[in-house]
Motif scaffolding. Structure first.
Motif, PDB file in Angstrom:
ATOM      1  N   CYS A 511       0.732  -1.269   0.048  1.00  0.00           N
ATOM      2  CA  CYS A 511       0.076   0.039  -0.005  1.00  0.00           C
ATOM      3  C   CYS A 511       1.011   1.381  -0.102  1.00  0.00           C
ATOM      4  O   CYS A 511       1.092   2.079   1.019  1.00  0.00           O
ATOM      5  N   GLY A 513       2.076   5.167  -2.086  1.00  0.00           N
ATOM      6  CA  GLY A 513       1.623   6.245  -3.053  1.00  0.00           C
ATOM      7  C   GLY A 513       0.457   5.919  -3.876  1.00  0.00           C
ATOM      8  O   GLY A 513      -0.818   6.523  -3.831  1.00  0.00           O
ATOM      9  N   ILE A 516      -2.990   3.695  -2.782  1.00  0.00           N
ATOM     10  CA  ILE A 516      -3.977   4.273  -1.575  1.00  0.00           C
ATOM     11  C   ILE A 516      -5.311   4.305  -1.852  1.00  0.00           C
ATOM     12  O   ILE A 516      -6.184   3.725  -1.418  1.00  0.00           O
ATOM     13  N   ARG A 520      -8.388   2.220  -0.872  1.00  0.00           N
ATOM     14  CA  ARG A 520      -9.616   2.604  -0.111  1.00  0.00           C
ATOM     15  C   ARG A 520     -10.851   2.366  -0.815  1.00  0.00           C
ATOM     16  O   ARG A 520     -11.707   2.051  -0.145  1.00  0.00           O
ATOM     17  N   LEU A 523     -11.547  -1.258  -0.042  1.00  0.00           N
ATOM     18  CA  LEU A 523     -12.013  -1.226   1.367  1.00  0.00           C
ATOM     19  C   LEU A 523     -13.530  -0.941   1.592  1.00  0.00           C
ATOM     20  O   LEU A 523     -14.386  -1.480   2.150  1.00  0.00           O
ATOM     21  N   LYS A 527     -16.812  -3.051   2.809  1.00  0.00           N
ATOM     22  CA  LYS A 527     -17.792  -2.438   3.637  1.00  0.00           C
ATOM     23  C   LYS A 527     -19.175  -2.724   3.038  1.00  0.00           C
ATOM     24  O   LYS A 527     -20.340  -3.025   3.555  1.00  0.00           O
TER      25      LYS A 527
ATOM     26  N   GLU B 237       5.140  -2.120   9.429  1.00  0.00           N
ATOM     27  CA  GLU B 237       3.936  -1.874   8.470  1.00  0.00           C
ATOM     28  C   GLU B 237       3.817  -3.201   8.022  1.00  0.00           C
ATOM     29  O   GLU B 237       4.497  -4.213   8.460  1.00  0.00           O
ATOM     30  N   TYR B 254       3.933   8.343   3.091  1.00  0.00           N
ATOM     31  CA  TYR B 254       2.692   7.731   2.525  1.00  0.00           C
ATOM     32  C   TYR B 254       1.673   7.500   3.875  1.00  0.00           C
ATOM     33  O   TYR B 254       0.618   7.520   3.879  1.00  0.00           O
ATOM     34  N   TRP B 255       2.440   6.667   4.689  1.00  0.00           N
ATOM     35  CA  TRP B 255       1.551   6.098   5.971  1.00  0.00           C
ATOM     36  C   TRP B 255       1.092   7.005   6.864  1.00  0.00           C
ATOM     37  O   TRP B 255       0.022   6.674   7.635  1.00  0.00           O
ATOM     38  N   GLU B 309     -10.841   7.942   6.412  1.00  0.00           N
ATOM     39  CA  GLU B 309     -10.873   6.421   6.291  1.00  0.00           C
ATOM     40  C   GLU B 309      -9.396   5.931   5.872  1.00  0.00           C
ATOM     41  O   GLU B 309      -8.793   5.281   6.448  1.00  0.00           O
ATOM     42  N   GLU B 310      -8.804   7.167   4.989  1.00  0.00           N
ATOM     43  CA  GLU B 310      -7.279   6.728   4.356  1.00  0.00           C
ATOM     44  C   GLU B 310      -6.440   6.733   5.581  1.00  0.00           C
ATOM     45  O   GLU B 310      -5.450   5.961   5.955  1.00  0.00           O
ATOM     46  N   MET B 313      -6.649   3.793   7.743  1.00  0.00           N
ATOM     47  CA  MET B 313      -6.250   2.548   7.207  1.00  0.00           C
ATOM     48  C   MET B 313      -4.521   2.596   7.060  1.00  0.00           C
ATOM     49  O   MET B 313      -4.173   1.527   7.392  1.00  0.00           O
ATOM     50  N   LEU B 314      -4.204   3.821   6.803  1.00  0.00           N
ATOM     51  CA  LEU B 314      -2.784   3.786   6.724  1.00  0.00           C
ATOM     52  C   LEU B 314      -1.768   3.648   8.033  1.00  0.00           C
ATOM     53  O   LEU B 314      -1.153   3.062   8.111  1.00  0.00           O
ATOM     54  N   ARG B 317      -2.444  -0.022   9.228  1.00  0.00           N
ATOM     55  CA  ARG B 317      -1.459  -0.781   8.492  1.00  0.00           C
ATOM     56  C   ARG B 317      -0.044  -0.621   8.954  1.00  0.00           C
ATOM     57  O   ARG B 317       0.731  -1.611   8.776  1.00  0.00           O
TER      58      ARG B 317
END
Lengths: 554, 376
Positions: A511, A513, A516, A520, A523, A527, B237, B254-255, B309-310, B313-314, B317
């Motif tokens: 995951c 750049g 993402i 998402r 995901l 859901k 990660e 990124y994360w 949400e992102e 998630m990141l 993770r």
């Protein structure tokens, strides 16, 4: 309806008017109604028949006379209609026109020359049919000067115009803006708009005896424009209604639950709206320990149920869980009380039950004689009681059986079709209740009974069913974060068990750049998928698992 | 000054590996055109974005960036340095494939300013490498790392793939043992992903290759985490492990939901609430740069809900979700929203929480996607 096109069946009757100039240059107006053929919708057929003078008995040249041909024919004869036999699809390579001719002659006792050969695809015979309609079917008899009597043979709901009643005028005249009265509720309205059902609705000023058309009168509740009701004028109206229809009674019941309990009110609204266009659907609120608030719905049959579910999803955007359909049982309790059980979860404790009675039907199976053996085996598996065999022609047998209704609502029709390579047909009618040795089969997930998965089965089938259902559930319920034990039980006795191992790995390795957005979206999709599952305890159960029984192959 | 990362995509490869779904080009001879386009793109974007930013990381990914001459990479690096505020201790990573570099070339890369190598080893097993259609053999994989050390690289990462069809646990263990015996500080260990459109996927669909079931994958994954922990590589990660202090800065951009700008084909950028991505196809990219000076093929504007949400998630993770930081950034209480579920996951051993920091356990990382799908 999209569903009709996809499945190639008629679900709802369609009425249309056409002008016809006969060979002797006379102008006729023909009012035609196309009706469904499936046994679930035979009430639609009988309603339509009551609005007509004659009927075309259309038989498929490749299929021949089917069970539903016969039952619908009898309905037409009972309604005293003139019948024109037609053999359609004569252009098919597999057409067996002569054989079918003989079948029809035997069936209705007509002369062979009365049968019209046709192909809707090539237009062969179409002129003959139209000519036969004007020649052979008596014109409508009613007196246009008598007080108005118009039969509502169908009604649909339009969100802007309200209820639109489809009517056949038997006597008298109806003018636009007339004040009118509906007999059943004695409700008074105004005929805001009347008209003819062409390819589109065409407004008219006036309709009189013999006409078929629509009536819009500002009715907000379609139940006020009840199918079978008679409409008359307020002034100088008729004093007696036309003979109406019998109320239709559901044959199978099933629980409908929103997948998310927040959507209960939405589902109620959707069902309310749905009922406006489908008076056959009945529902009352019920509660399930596993599924929460929902509705127990009555359907005319499995096809009807499937269609309601499908349309709720497509047209009303309702994600629902449907429980295994069942019939209505009459339970005699030891204390002398008699109760009606339309939900297996409400079956009393074994100790309280004296007898359980289930509905039986008389069934007619028509099939080529080489499949008789297969049909008899199927009937035996389904607890059928053999009654009689007769022959429609030397190669086609007409088998008469009695079945418990519960045995034929699930997969009977599919099996019948597959055993006979599609050649057998099937029809049935309710004949009454009989005592049977029935038990309640419960399904437990992690030791908790899931009421929505309970079913009533014959004692002799309980063990086999318990094993098959638990195995099927194992396939249908995805692996969860926790192990799930599945058990099938009759009373306190566990008769089958299996388990679903806990999910151990579900993670996308990368995951970065560029991933993402995609991740998402995955995901979100996931859901969305979970929303379609029903949470029972901490177990997520997909919708189709509640109908696991339907997917068991022998 | 906003800390920002830069990604440069070099789409060229010697050949296409069976599992690869990246945009890459095998036959091409006009590298100059691409370099000029990259330089134009960097100069143009710098006019918009350089003012209040400090570049803390540059990452050359691919494709196979090490396939290019050091001078080629160097000129791009110089363009960035001339047009952005490049931090003195910026991490500058080059994805390197064994078999494309010798000691000499590695020295050149070092001299132009590359200070971190991410080496696409994938496996040290001859059979596995053949299966993956990598161009290098096991000896080259080892010697490339040794040469990198000789060339003066102090920050070396290597990629490994596990759960290969037919791979036994002992073979995977051997790969890990070889990896930790080498002078490296970072390991990315990926479970093989079947990507649509790859040759491998077709092989599986055609029944020529059989993948392990997910329980076997789970076993390998759990073993990987344990083994690397024991060897001083901490998991920060799902698939990434580093010796303390050697976590990849670029990855963490990124994360930790920091901003980044990508240049070149298929590169993604993320600034503010906007994410955009360049054309993947080289000809589209080149003509777009020529005509408009930029090459965005699409973009999305993230609303708060999507960003939350992102972010979650990141964070989950990777090294974990700082609940205070979340609340501060988004002004809503995530923990309150998910309290019941989080508590049950903690008691079931999927999460661990200390103060206001929520982190997956080993067991939790393995079912990360399942859990993320339940949180809201």
């Amino acid at each position: 309806m999209d569903l009709e096109r996809e499945r190639g069946i008629t679900i709802k009757s369609h009425a249309i008017q056409m002008k016809y100039k006969s060979k002797d240059k006379k102008d006729y107006t023909l009012n035609l109604i196309d009706t469904p053929g499936h046994v679930d919708f035979s009430y639609e057929v009988s309603r339509s028949l009551a609005a007509c003078e004659g009927a075309l008995l259309v038989v498929d040249a490749a299929q021949g006379v089917e069970a539903q041909t016969i039952s619908n024919l009898y309905l037409a004869i009972e309604a005293n209609l003139d019948i024109i036999p037609v053999i359609n699809k004569i252009d098919l390579p597999s057409a067996m026109t002569d054989t079918v001719k003989h079948q029809i002659v035997d069936l209705i006792g007509c002369d062979e020359s009365e049968i019209i050969l046709a192909s809707a695809k090539t237009r062969a015979g179409i002129d003959d049919i139209l000519e036969a309609i004007v020649q052979r079917i008596k014109p409508p008899a009613g007196d246009p000067e008598a007080p108005l009597k118009a039969l509502i043979f169908d009604s649909v709901f339009d969100s802007y115009r309200g209820a639109i009643a489809y009517i056949r005028i038997f006597e008298g005249k109806l003018n636009e803006k007339d004040d009118i009265r509906f007999f059943i509720n004695d409700s008074k309205h105004q005929a805001e708009e009347i008209g003819i059902l062409g390819f589109t609705k065409r407004k008219t000023k006036s309709m009189s005896a013999g006409d078929v058309g629509y009536l819009i009168s500002g009715i907000k509740d379609v139940r006020d424009a009840k199918v079978g009701d008679t409409v008359t004028t307020l002034r100088n109206g008729a004093d007696k209604p036309l003979p109406g229809y019998k109320d239709i009674k559901p044959m199978v019941y099933s629980g409908l639950y929103p997948t998310s309990s927040d959507d209960y009110e939405d589902l109620r609204d959707a069902l309310d709206k749905f009922r406006l266009n489908d008076s056959a659907l009945v529902f009352i609120p019920e509660t399930s320990a596993a599924l929460g608030f929902g509705f127990r719905c009555g359907f005319l049959g499995m096809l009807h149920m499937e269609i309601v579910q499908e349309r709720l999803d497509r047209e009303y955007d309702q994600t629902i869980v449907t429980t295994l359909p069942n019939v209505e049982y009459i339970v005699m309790k030891k204390d002398g009380e008699e109760i009606i059980v339309d939900n297996p979860a409400e079956m009393p404790e074994v100790g309280e039950i004296d007898t359980i009675n289930e509905p039986y039907v008389k069934a007619q199976i028509i099939c080529p004689s080489e499949y008789i053996g297969g049909m008899m085996k199927l009937a035996m598996d389904k607890r059928g009681i053999y009654k009689n065999t007769s022959y429609i022609d030397p190669t086609r047998a007409d088998l008469e059986y009695e079945f418990p209704l519960s045995e034929i609502i699930f997969d009977f029709y599919d099996k019948l079709k597959s055993i006979s390579r599609g050649y057998a047909s099937f029809d049935y009618e309710f004949i009454g209740y009989r005592e049977s040795d029935l038990v309640k089969l419960d399904i437990l997930l992690n030791a908790e009974p899931v009421d929505a998965l309970s079913m009533i089965v014959h004692r002799s089938k309980a063990y086999d069913m318990g094993r098959k259902v638990s195995t099927k559930l194992k396939d249908l319920i995805p692996r969860q974060m926790y192990e799930v034990a599945i058990q099938a039980a009759v009373g306190s006795k566990v008769i089958a068990r299996t388990n679903i191992k806990a999910l151990r790995k579900n993670v996308l390795a990368k995951c970065y750049g560029g991933d993402i957005t995609r991740k998402r979206k995955l995901l979100e999709k996931q859901k969305e998928g979970k929303k379609r599952m029903k949470q029972v305890g901490n177990i997520e159960i997909p919708q189709e698992a509640f109908l696991a029984v339907l997917q068991i192959d022998d | 000054m906003k800390e920002t990362a830069i990604y440069i995509h070099i789409p060229f490869c010697d050949h296409k590996c069976i599992y690869c779904d990246f945009y890459s080009i095998i036959k091409y001879d006009d590298f100059e055109k691409y370099r000029n386009a990259l330089i134009t793109e960097i100069v143009n974007q710098a006019k918009i974005y350089s003012a209040d930013r400090k570049i803390i990381s540059i990452f050359f990914g691919g494709g196979t960036p090490s396939f290019m001459d050091a001078e080629y990479i160097g000129s791009i690096l110089n363009t960035i340095a001339a047009n952005f505020n490049l931090s003195n201790n910026a991490e500058i990573t080059l994805e390197t494939n064994p078999g494309t570099v010798d000691l000499n070339k590695l020295r050149e890369f070092k001299s132009i300013g590359i200070n971190r190598l991410s080496v696409g080893v994938q496996s040290f097993d001859a059979e596995e490498l053949r299966f993956l259609t990598r161009i290098h053999d096991a000896e080259t994989a080892v010697s490339t790392i040794q040469n990198a050390e000789s060339a003066g690289f102090k920050n070396i990462s290597l990629d490994l793939i596990f759960n290969l069809p037919g791979q036994s646990k002992s073979k995977w263990k051997k790969n890990l043992e070889t990896a930790v015996s080498l002078p490296i500080n970072h390991i990315s260990a990926y479970s093989l992903i079947l990507e649509r459109g790859t040759i491998l996927n077709k092989m599986v669909l055609d029944g020529k290759v059989k993948m392990h079931d997910s329980d076997f994958d789970a076993d390998l994954y759990a073993f990987t985490i344990d083994f690397l922990n024991e060897n001083n590589f901490e998991q920060y990660e799902v698939s990434n492990f580093a010796e303390p202090g050697y976590e990849c800065i670029h990855n963490n951009v990124y994360w930790k939901y920091k901003e980044y700008i990508g240049f070149g084909t298929s590169a993604h950028s993320f600034i503010g609430n906007k994410r955009w991505w360049n054309y993947s196809a080289l000809n589209f990219y080149l003509s777009s740069i020529n005509e408009k000076g930029e090459a965005a093929a699409g973009f999305e504007i993230l609303d708060n809900e999507l960003m939350e949400e992102e972010y979650v998630m990141l964070a989950l993770r990777s090294s974990g979700l700082d609940l205070n930081k979340f609340n501060y950034r988004f002004g809503t209480d995530w923990n309150q929203r998910n309290k019941k579920l989080v508590e049950s996951y903690i008691s079931e051993g999927f999460f661990q929480q200390s103060d206001n920091f929520l982190k997956f356990t080993k067991k939790g990382y393995a079912v990360c996607d399942e859990i993320l799908g339940n949180l809201h």
